[in-house]
Design a protein around this motif. Sequence first.
Motif, PDB file in Angstrom:
ATOM      1  N   PRO A 195      89.242 111.334 -50.161  1.00 52.76           N
ATOM      2  CA  PRO A 195      88.583 112.756 -51.010  1.00 52.76           C
ATOM      3  C   PRO A 195      88.707 113.676 -49.574  1.00 52.76           C
ATOM      4  CG  PRO A 195      86.805 111.293 -50.063  1.00 52.76           C
ATOM      5  CD  PRO A 195      88.202 110.523 -49.945  1.00 52.76           C
ATOM      6  N   GLN A 196      88.467 115.237 -49.837  1.00 46.87           N
ATOM      7  CA  GLN A 196      88.303 116.039 -48.859  1.00 46.87           C
ATOM      8  C   GLN A 196      86.947 116.119 -48.103  1.00 46.87           C
ATOM      9  OE1 GLN A 196      90.811 118.281 -47.433  1.00 46.87           O
ATOM     10  NE2 GLN A 196      92.133 116.925 -48.569  1.00 46.87           N
ATOM     11  N   PRO A 197      86.658 116.425 -47.098  1.00 44.52           N
ATOM     12  CA  PRO A 197      85.185 116.232 -46.406  1.00 44.52           C
ATOM     13  C   PRO A 197      84.284 116.796 -47.420  1.00 44.52           C
ATOM     14  CG  PRO A 197      86.942 116.652 -44.965  1.00 44.52           C
ATOM     15  CD  PRO A 197      87.702 116.936 -46.002  1.00 44.52           C
ATOM     16  N   GLU A 203      87.085 115.186 -59.550  1.00 46.99           N
ATOM     17  CA  GLU A 203      88.051 116.504 -59.839  1.00 46.99           C
ATOM     18  C   GLU A 203      89.424 116.232 -59.379  1.00 46.99           C
ATOM     19  OE1 GLU A 203      84.247 118.307 -57.690  1.00 46.99           O
ATOM     20  OE2 GLU A 203      85.393 116.366 -57.829  1.00 46.99           O
ATOM     21  N   GLU A 204      90.012 115.301 -58.393  1.00 48.78           N
ATOM     22  CA  GLU A 204      90.956 115.117 -57.880  1.00 48.78           C
ATOM     23  C   GLU A 204      91.686 114.138 -58.810  1.00 48.78           C
ATOM     24  OE1 GLU A 204      92.151 117.069 -55.731  1.00 48.78           O
ATOM     25  OE2 GLU A 204      90.204 117.966 -54.555  1.00 48.78           O
ATOM     26  N   LEU A 208      95.673 113.403 -62.291  1.00 46.60           N
ATOM     27  CA  LEU A 208      96.700 112.797 -62.159  1.00 46.60           C
ATOM     28  C   LEU A 208      97.438 112.333 -63.311  1.00 46.60           C
ATOM     29  CD1 LEU A 208      95.117 110.061 -59.480  1.00 46.60           C
ATOM     30  CD2 LEU A 208      96.667 111.894 -58.947  1.00 46.60           C
ATOM     31  N   THR A 209      98.921 112.349 -63.122  1.00 49.95           N
ATOM     32  CA  THR A 209      99.805 112.165 -64.410  1.00 49.95           C
ATOM     33  C   THR A 209     100.611 111.160 -64.199  1.00 49.95           C
ATOM     34  OG1 THR A 209     101.425 114.039 -63.696  1.00 49.95           O
ATOM     35  CG2 THR A 209      99.543 114.659 -65.026  1.00 49.95           C
ATOM     36  N   VAL A 214      99.871 107.433 -55.800  1.00 52.57           N
ATOM     37  CA  VAL A 214      98.418 107.094 -55.198  1.00 52.57           C
ATOM     38  C   VAL A 214      98.690 106.087 -54.424  1.00 52.57           C
ATOM     39  CG1 VAL A 214      96.022 106.794 -55.318  1.00 52.57           C
ATOM     40  CG2 VAL A 214      97.251 108.360 -57.076  1.00 52.57           C
ATOM     41  N   ILE A 215      98.507 106.123 -53.191  1.00 55.61           N
ATOM     42  CA  ILE A 215      98.477 105.213 -52.081  1.00 55.61           C
ATOM     43  C   ILE A 215      96.898 105.095 -51.648  1.00 55.61           C
ATOM     44  CG2 ILE A 215      99.219 104.254 -49.875  1.00 55.61           C
ATOM     45  CD1 ILE A 215     101.755 106.211 -50.320  1.00 55.61           C
TER      46      ILE A 215
END
Length: 315
Positions: A195-197, A203-204, A208-209, A214-215
């Motif tokens: 996640p962003q700080p 939300e992120e 995803l599609t 994703v790693i």
Amino acid sequence: MTRTPRDDATQAMLDGSRSLDTAPLSTPLVSTQVERMAGVSLHQRLTRSLEQLTPNEQRIARFLLAHQDELALYNAAELSRLTNVSKATVSRLFRRLGYRDFREARDQARSLRQAGVPVALAAPTTDHHQRHYEQECRNLRQALAALDMLDIDALCRALIAAGGIQIIGFRNAYPLALHLRQQLLQLRAHVGVLPQPGQSLGEEVARLTASDAVIVFAMRRRPKELARLLEWLGQAPCTVMLICDDSLTYIPAGIEHVLRCPLDSISAFDSYAAAMSQINLLATRLLHHDLVGGRSQIRRVTDTFETLDELSGGK
């Protein structure tokens, strides 16, 4: 033989000392049912019970609180000698704290290191650097073997075809995620870190599609929510790669690519040298699976560096 006042005083002192060691145990300070104490650390047990211990038990407790990292090095006799109390008092204290015996408490202390807790098991010796180097070499050999078992061709094809790559890492794994992103950005566009700080993941990952990859880095001392995230990703349409150490025993169905990475170290802290090496190898393999596209992206990045005059050029 006539007893003197000094003899009587000495005997009284000895009797008083012995009484400290043999204080009756009418009620345990904490539950003696070991199963109820599972997962409770020695430090927690000592601090909760310290004021209720006998003076000699407090002597042991205060020593352990000051030298908890060293518990794994002692046996009951050594702890008795170091604290100047009887071995019976040592044994009784650990039973009162909810352990079956001293050995169980020592084993718990030793297991902390395997769980990733920084524990100094011994002071560095003259051959410390050599033993550190040898352990790092073992980690690298094990990491290479794990990479060889991965279907690297299938993984690279999926990463090249992905519309975007999102990399997730928490706590100590976050720098690994950042480094992998920095490597992959030199080869392709649309690489992010989550996640962003200060932000949450919902939300992120909700967007995803099937065209995304994703790693996830899942190194030990993982946050609890990571298990739920892995379950969710296992059911998501995106391609998922998991990089973890051996302490992660359950891998949800649907996670296609799993890479194990050793973190073992002779020091108090985990070693991430093997993980960084795996990142290097992954990026290199990805480059060679799409050499034309990778070289093109490298040229664009290099040209932009020069235009912006961002790098020192080694000066």
